[in-house]
Scaffold this active site. Structure first.
Site, PDB file in Angstrom:
ATOM      1  N   CYS A 117       0.810  -1.226   0.000  1.00  0.00           N
ATOM      2  CA  CYS A 117       0.000   0.000   0.000  1.00  0.00           C
ATOM      3  C   CYS A 117       0.839   1.271   0.000  1.00  0.00           C
ATOM      4  CB  CYS A 117      -0.952  -0.005   1.194  1.00  0.00           C
ATOM      5  SG  CYS A 117      -1.968  -1.481   1.251  1.00  0.00           S
ATOM      6  N   HIS A 265      -3.700   6.998   3.451  1.00  0.00           N
ATOM      7  CA  HIS A 265      -4.050   5.740   2.788  1.00  0.00           C
ATOM      8  C   HIS A 265      -5.413   5.297   3.314  1.00  0.00           C
ATOM      9  CE1 HIS A 265      -4.167   1.711   1.435  1.00  0.00           C
ATOM     10  NE2 HIS A 265      -3.769   1.150   2.556  1.00  0.00           N
ATOM     11  N   ASN A 295     -10.325  -0.392   0.239  1.00  0.00           N
ATOM     12  CA  ASN A 295      -8.866  -0.298   0.278  1.00  0.00           C
ATOM     13  C   ASN A 295      -8.317  -0.715  -1.084  1.00  0.00           C
ATOM     14  OD1 ASN A 295      -6.132  -0.636   0.670  1.00  0.00           O
ATOM     15  ND2 ASN A 295      -6.329  -1.689   2.634  1.00  0.00           N
TER      16      ASN A 295
END
Ligand code: UT7
Length: 338
Positions: A117, A265, A295
């Site tokens: 990520c 994020h 996500n």
């Protein structure tokens, strides 16, 4: 006050697949509830490739094209394409190679970065290095993920979290005060087992005897599916996000008082709230799109950045902090004066 930037963002773009998978849809296929997902994570729906004929490189191409159009440059102008992804089209060649072909970026080098990520943040620091060295003038930095292809439908604790997306920016040498003024990247391999896709690589291909991890009760090969110890990841995530924010601001020579916008994020609304509180950012100055996209790993920040700019929430001169964490463990942050 702040450091002089080496590189600036001159165009942004993103792509989301059309298919919407809601929490209510998930209730029908697994033992979960809209209430659990909303309260624990904050997601209401996510965009998924589903049965559409799309790959990671197709999504990366679409976002890259949008960013190039936004920047007003043509494919021939691109010197380098960097794709951050942990869900590449194939082991090799790199997903960026297919983007190079699709775009007709005939003058570009192309390669992938794997930092989960945090991938897009890592990729931005690599692009900065090339530009500082005078090597390239126009770099396309993309985050693209087909994460739903790695999600295990038998694991409700991870399956509900992920979505598919891509986001891209075009960067060029800076010529003034605007651009990337701070960055920080870090890793800790001791935490690799907390969040990984165990199979698919050369090491694990040998180890097919590891039946429990590899195959589910129906005999399906699950070696490449995402495994996560969500609880432990959560604890490290909050720490990692705060450290990333502090170190990136320190590198930029600024404090939270200088920040005007935050793009965390998008992994969990509670983690986003924790970092927003740490840098004292009011709600209207924090990007939250996890409710609609889930996500999307390395696509998360560039998608949110493009949306925030196009929605008029970020304007020229804004000082934007981004921070991410992910499998590896990896974590990092950027400070960008838009
Ligand atoms: O980009 C990096 C990716 N990683 C992350 O973002 C992960 C960070 N971690 C998290 O966001 C949270 O840890 C999760 C959202 C993944 C999980 O939330 P949690 O509060 O840590 O829940 P938990 O794993 O401790 O599970 C609590 C309960 C368990 O039931 P019992 O044992 O208490 O009866 C789980 O079985 O929730 C259950 N559960 C679910 N229930 C309904 C787990 N997943 C689900 C689900 N629906 N989808």
């Amino acid at each position: 006050m702040n450091k002089k930037p080496v590189m600036k963002i001159v165009g942004t773009g993103h792509f989301l697949p059309d298919n919407v998978l809601t929490n209510k849809d998930l209730e029908k296929i697994m033992d979960t509830t809209d209430e659990w997902i909303t309260q624990r994570v904050g997601i209401k729906e996510r965009r998924v490739i589903g049965d559409a004929d799309l790959s990671t490189s197709d999504m990366a191409t679409a976002a890259g094209k949008a960013a190039m159009e936004d920047a007003g440059i043509s494919p021939e102008d691109i010197d380098c394409i960097i794709v951050a992804t942990i869900s590449p089209d194939m082991n090799f060649p790199a997903t960026a190679i297919f983007v190079q072909k699709n775009l007709g970026a005939v003058n570009a080098a192309a390669f992938d970065i794997s930092a989960a990520c945090t991938g897009w943040i890592y990729a931005m620091t690599v692009a900065e290095g090339y530009i500082a060295a005078g090597k390239f003038k126009n770099i396309l930095v993309i985050g693209a993920e087909f994460l739903t292809s790695l999600a295990d439908i038998n694991d409700r604790a991870t399956y509900v979290l992920f979505g598919d997306a891509s986001g891209a920016v075009v960067v060029q040498p800076a010529d003034g005060e605007n651009g990337m003024i701070g960055s920080y990247i870090k890793s800790n391999g001791d935490l690799a087992e907390l969040l990984w896709s165990y199979g698919g690589g050369t090491k694990v291909n040998k180890k097919v005897s590891d039946q429990e991890i590899c195959f589910d009760k129906n005999g399906n090969d699950n070696r490449a599916k995402v495994r996560m110890e969500g609880n432990r990841v959560y604890k490290y995530a909050v720490r990692a996000m705060i450290e990333s924010a502090e170190k990136a601001m320190e590198d930029a020579g600024i404090t939270e008082d200088d920040l005007t916008f935050l793009i965390p994020h998008q992994a969990n609304l509670r983690i986003i709230d924790a970092i927003a509180e740490r840098v004292k950012m009011p709600d209207e100055k924090v990007m939250r799109n996890i409710q609609y996209v889930g996500n999307t790993s390395s696509a998360s920040i560039p998608v949110a950045l493009d949306q925030a700019i196009k929605q008029g929430r970020i304007k020229k001169g804004d000082v934007v902090l981004t921070a991410a964490f992910g499998g590896g463990f990896t974590w990092g942050g950027l400070v960008i004066k838009i």
